[in-house]
Design an enzyme around this catalytic site. Structure first.
Site, PDB file in Angstrom:
ATOM      1  N   LYS A 268       0.779  -1.484  -0.536  1.00  0.00           N
ATOM      2  CA  LYS A 268      -0.278   0.146  -0.038  1.00  0.00           C
ATOM      3  C   LYS A 268       0.838   1.185  -0.185  1.00  0.00           C
ATOM      4  O   LYS A 268       1.877   1.591   0.566  1.00  0.00           O
ATOM      5  CB  LYS A 268      -0.821  -0.282   1.250  1.00  0.00           C
ATOM      6  CG  LYS A 268      -2.480  -1.004   1.545  1.00  0.00           C
ATOM      7  CD  LYS A 268      -3.116  -0.688   2.425  1.00  0.00           C
ATOM      8  CE  LYS A 268      -4.198  -1.799   2.218  1.00  0.00           C
ATOM      9  NZ  LYS A 268      -4.369  -1.318   1.079  1.00  0.00           N
ATOM     10  N   ARG A 342     -10.751 -11.733   2.298  1.00  0.00           N
ATOM     11  CA  ARG A 342     -10.951 -12.585   1.149  1.00  0.00           C
ATOM     12  C   ARG A 342     -11.332 -13.973   0.758  1.00  0.00           C
ATOM     13  O   ARG A 342     -11.261 -14.815   1.203  1.00  0.00           O
ATOM     14  CB  ARG A 342     -11.958 -12.140  -0.296  1.00  0.00           C
ATOM     15  CG  ARG A 342     -10.932 -12.049  -1.758  1.00  0.00           C
ATOM     16  CD  ARG A 342     -11.339 -11.172  -2.861  1.00  0.00           C
ATOM     17  NE  ARG A 342     -10.790  -9.436  -2.094  1.00  0.00           N
ATOM     18  CZ  ARG A 342     -11.311  -9.362  -2.765  1.00  0.00           C
ATOM     19  NH1 ARG A 342     -11.835  -9.233  -4.318  1.00  0.00           N
ATOM     20  NH2 ARG A 342     -11.485  -7.302  -3.031  1.00  0.00           N
TER      21      ARG A 342
HETATM   22  N1  BES Z   1      -8.066  -3.560   3.998  1.00  0.00           N
HETATM   23  C1  BES Z   1      -8.637  -3.464   3.336  1.00  0.00           C
HETATM   24  C2  BES Z   1      -9.691  -1.604   2.713  1.00  0.00           C
HETATM   25  C3  BES Z   1     -10.104  -1.139   3.810  1.00  0.00           C
HETATM   26  C4  BES Z   1      -8.842   0.124   2.904  1.00  0.00           C
HETATM   27  C5  BES Z   1     -10.205  -0.790   4.454  1.00  0.00           C
HETATM   28  C6  BES Z   1      -9.672   1.382   3.482  1.00  0.00           C
HETATM   29  C7  BES Z   1      -9.971  -0.004   4.997  1.00  0.00           C
HETATM   30  C8  BES Z   1      -9.785   1.347   4.780  1.00  0.00           C
HETATM   31  C9  BES Z   1      -8.366  -4.389   1.708  1.00  0.00           C
HETATM   32  O1  BES Z   1      -7.206  -5.127   2.166  1.00  0.00           O
HETATM   33  C10 BES Z   1      -7.689  -4.032   0.698  1.00  0.00           C
HETATM   34  O2  BES Z   1      -6.154  -3.417   0.738  1.00  0.00           O
HETATM   35  N2  BES Z   1      -8.568  -4.283  -0.431  1.00  0.00           N
HETATM   36  C11 BES Z   1      -8.485  -3.483  -1.387  1.00  0.00           C
HETATM   37  C12 BES Z   1      -8.362  -5.255  -2.738  1.00  0.00           C
HETATM   38  C13 BES Z   1      -7.939  -4.473  -4.069  1.00  0.00           C
HETATM   39  C14 BES Z   1      -6.763  -4.794  -3.607  1.00  0.00           C
HETATM   40  C15 BES Z   1      -9.328  -5.185  -5.083  1.00  0.00           C
HETATM   41  C16 BES Z   1      -8.827  -1.911  -1.984  1.00  0.00           C
HETATM   42  O3  BES Z   1     -10.156  -1.722  -1.459  1.00  0.00           O
HETATM   43  O4  BES Z   1      -8.440  -1.653  -2.281  1.00  0.00           O
HETATM   44 ZN    ZN Z   2      -5.582  -5.227   2.096  1.00  0.00          ZN
END
Ligand code: BES
Ligand code: ZN
Ligand code: ZN
Length: 493
Positions: A268, A342
Site C-alpha cells: 500500500k 477475502r
Molecule cells: N483492508 C483493505 C480495505 C480497506 C481499505 C479497509 C481502506 C479500510 C480502509 C483491503 O484488504 C484491501 O486492501 N482491499 C483492496 C482490494 C483491491 C486490491 C482489490 C482495496 O479495497 O483497494
Molecule cells: Zn488489503
C-alpha cells in the site's frame, strides 16, 4: 472516562452536577427535585434559547440553596419522537458533560420506562469511552480521573437494574471491539488477539485456538498464504456460546482479523497506512458480540470465528500470480496480495459451514476501499444470498442506527472473479464494482448456507465523532448483531 452507574429512587445528594432531562414543550419534572422553580427555568431557557431539542444543552449555575454546583439540562426532543436511539444519544451527550464532577445525578423527565433509562445509561458508557492509555502526559485536564459515580433517578429501581444489566453487557462488547480496533499492531498481534478470545472463557464461553499446523492439516491454503509473509504466526479462534438447547443448530459470525494490512508484496502507499491497524474490525465486532451474548447469557447457540493474521511483505511472502488451494479444494490465483481479507474469510467461512452446519453465517470485514466510495462512513455494505436474513439485518440496522445498505450480487459479477489459470482470482480485474466482486468471491465459499456479508471498511474505523463515540474506532456491528439475535434468534422465557 469511566462511569459507575446505579439507579436510585431518590438521590441523597447531587454531587457536583445535576443533569435534568427535558422534553420539548414541558417543564422538566426533575427541576422540582433540585429546587429550581418553573419561573426560573422559563427565564433561563428563554434567555439561552434552549428549546429542549434532542441533545441540546443548557448549562446553569445551581441556585445557592442547591447542593449541586451545576445544573445541566439536556434536551430529549419531542416526546412523540423519543425512541431508544434518542435515549442512547442523550446518554452519550450526558457523558460529555461530566467534566470534573466526581458524582452526577440524572433526573429523567417524567415516567421514563426502565428500558429507556437503560439505553440512556448505555449511551453514557459508549460516549464515555476514550482510547487514552498511551497518553502519559496530556490526558484531558478538564476530566476527572478514575470512576465517576452516576445515580439515575428511576421509578422502578429493580426493573431499571434488570434492564441495565443487559445493556451493560452490550456496552462492554462495544468497548471491547473499539479498544481492539484502536490498539496498534505492535501491541495487538494475532497471538494477543487469540488471547483476548480465550479470555471469554471467564464468561462461560468455550474457546478453541487453531494454530498454523492445525490449519495446514485442514488445508487452509488461502488463509495461510496471507500469513506467510509475517514473522507472527496466524491463528483461527473458534468461540462457542451455548445458551440454547442441546440439539439447536448454532448461528455463526465470522470476522476478518488482519491485525495489520501492509498490502503485502502489492504494498500500500504510505499515506494513511497506519489506519490498517484497524483491519481487524470484523473480528473485533465478532469478539465484542460474543462477549455481549455470553455476558448477558443469551438463550441461543452461537459460534464466533476469527481469522487472525498479519499481511506483511517479506522474503517468504506470497506473490502476485501465486496459486493457492483453499480448504474447499477450490484454487485461487492471487492477483493482488492486498485483497487478502477475502482469502482469510474463504477458509474461515468454509470451515464454519462444514463443521457447524449453522442456521446462517454472517461475516464482517473491513474488506474494500470501494465500499467507502459507495456508502461513506454512514452505512456498511450488505450482501446476502437470503432475502429474509437480509431484511432482518437491515431492520436491526435501522433500529440501532448501525445502518446497512444492500448491494447486489449476480452472475455477471460472479464471472468477474473467474481466473485464467485457477478456479478463481482474488480481484475482479478492475476497480469497478470492487465491493461486489469481493462479496461474489466470498459467495463461492458458503454453499447453500444462508449467508450475509457486511463490508464495514467505512464504518468500523475512521468514524466521525458523535454523541456516543469520541471517534475513530466505532465498534460497529456489536449493537446491530446483538439486536438481530435478540429480536429473532433467542428463545423466549
Ligand atoms: N483492508 C483493505 C480495505 C480497506 C481499505 C479497509 C481502506 C479500510 C480502509 C483491503 O484488504 C484491501 O486492501 N482491499 C483492496 C482490494 C483491491 C486490491 C482489490 C482495496 O479495497 O483497494
Ligand atoms: Zn488489503
Ligand atoms: Zn485488508
Amino acid at each position: 472516562m469511566k462511569f459507575s452507574i446505579s439507579f436510585v429512587e431518590k438521590a441523597e445528594s447531587n454531587g457536583n452536577t445535576a443533569i435534568v432531562l427535558a422534553s420539548v414543550g414541558h417543564v422538566p419534572a426533575g427541576l422540582q427535585a433540585i429546587g429550581m422553580g418553573e419561573a426560573l427555568y422559563g427565564k433561563a431557557s428563554a434567555t439561552a434559547g434552549f428549546k429542549a431539542k434532542l441533545c441540546s444543552t443548557l448549562d446553569l449555575l445551581a441556585p445557592a440553596e442547591s447542593d449541586a454546583a451545576r445544573i445541566v439540562l439536556i434536551g430529549l426532543g419531542e416526546r412523540d419522537a423519543l425512541n431508544s436511539n434518542a435515549w442512547l444519544r442523550a446518554g452519550g451527550k450526558a457523558s460529555s458533560l461530566a467534566g470534573k464532577a466526581k458524582k452526577l445525578v440524572v433526573y429523567p423527565d417524567g415516567s421514563a420506562a426502565p428500558s429507556e433509562l437503560a439505553e440512556f445509561a448505555l449511551g453514557m458508557i459508549l460516549g464515555g469511552y476514550s482510547f487514552d492509555r498511551f497518553k502519559t502526559t496530556s490526558r484531558d485536564e478538564d476530566e476527572t480521573e478514575g470512576e465517576i459515580a452516576v445515580e439515575i433517578v428511576a421509578g422502578d429501581v429493580a426493573a431499571a437494574n434488570a434492564a441495565f444489566a443487559e445493556r451493560q453487557a452490550v456496552g462492554e462488547g462495544v468497548v471491547l471491539a473499539r479498544e481492539l480496533v484502536n490498539l496498534p499492531a505492535n501491541i495487538l498481534g494475532p497471538r494477543e488477539f487469540a488471547d483476548k478470545a480465550e479470555a471469554l472463557a471467564a464468561f462461560g464461553a468455550k474457546v478453541e485456538i487453531l494454530d498454523r499446523a492445525q490449519m495446514a492439516e485442514l488445508g487452509m491454503g488461502a488463509l495461510l498464504g496471507v500469513a506467510q509473509g509475517s514473522v507472527r504466526p496466524p491463528y483461527l479462534a473458534v468461540i462457542h456460546w451455548n445458551g440454547g438447547g442441546n440439539d439447536e443448530r448454532p448461528i455463526a459470525f465470522v470476522g476478518k482479523g488482519v491485525v495489520f494490512d501492509t498490502g503485502g508484496i502489492s504494498i500500500k502507499p504510505a499515506a494513511s497506512m497506519e489506519d490498517m491497524k484497524g483491519d481487524m474490525g470484523g473480528a473485533a465486532a465478532v469478539i465484542g458480540l460474543m462477549h455481549t451474548l455470553a455476558a448477558r447469557k443469551a438463550k441461543v447457540n452461537v459460534v464466533g470465528i476469527l481469522g487472525l493474521v498479519e499481511n506483511m511483505p517479506d522474503g517468504n511472502a506470497q506473490r502476485p500470480g501465486d496459486i493457492v488451494t483453499s480448504m474447499s479444494g477450490q484454487t485461487i490465483e492471487v492477483i493482488n496480495t492486498d485483497a487478502e481479507g477475502r482469502l482469510v474469510l474463504a477458509d474461515a467461512l468454509w470451515y464454519c459451514k462444514e463443521r457447524f452446519k449453522p442456521r446462517f453465517m454472517i461475516d464482517l470485514a473491513t474488506l474494500t476501499g470501494a465500499v467507502m466510495v459507495a456508502l461513506g462512513s454512514h452505512r456498511a455494505g450488505l450482501f446476502s444470498n437470503d432475502d429474509g436474513l437480509s431484511k432482518e439485518l437491515a431492520d436491526a440496522g435501522e433500529r440501532t442506527q448501525e445502518n446497512l445498505w444492500r448491494l447486489p450480487l449476480g452472475d455477471e459479477y460472479d464471472k468477474m472473479v473467474d481466473s485464467r489459470f485457477a478456479d478463481m482470482r482474488n480481484t475482479g480485474g478492475s476497480r469497478y464494482a470492487g465491493s461486489i466482486t469481493a462479496a461474489q468471491f466470498l459467495r463461492r465459499f458458503v454453499g447453500d448456507t444462508p449467508w450475509a456479508h457486511l463490508d464495514i471498511a467505512g464504518t468500523a474505523m475512521g468514524s466521525p465523532k458523535n454523541e456516543i463515540n469520541r471517534g475513530w474506532a466505532s465498534g460497529f456491528g456489536v449493537r446491530l448483531l446483538d439486536e438481530l439475535v435478540r429480536a429473532h434468534y433467542e428463545a423466549r422465557d
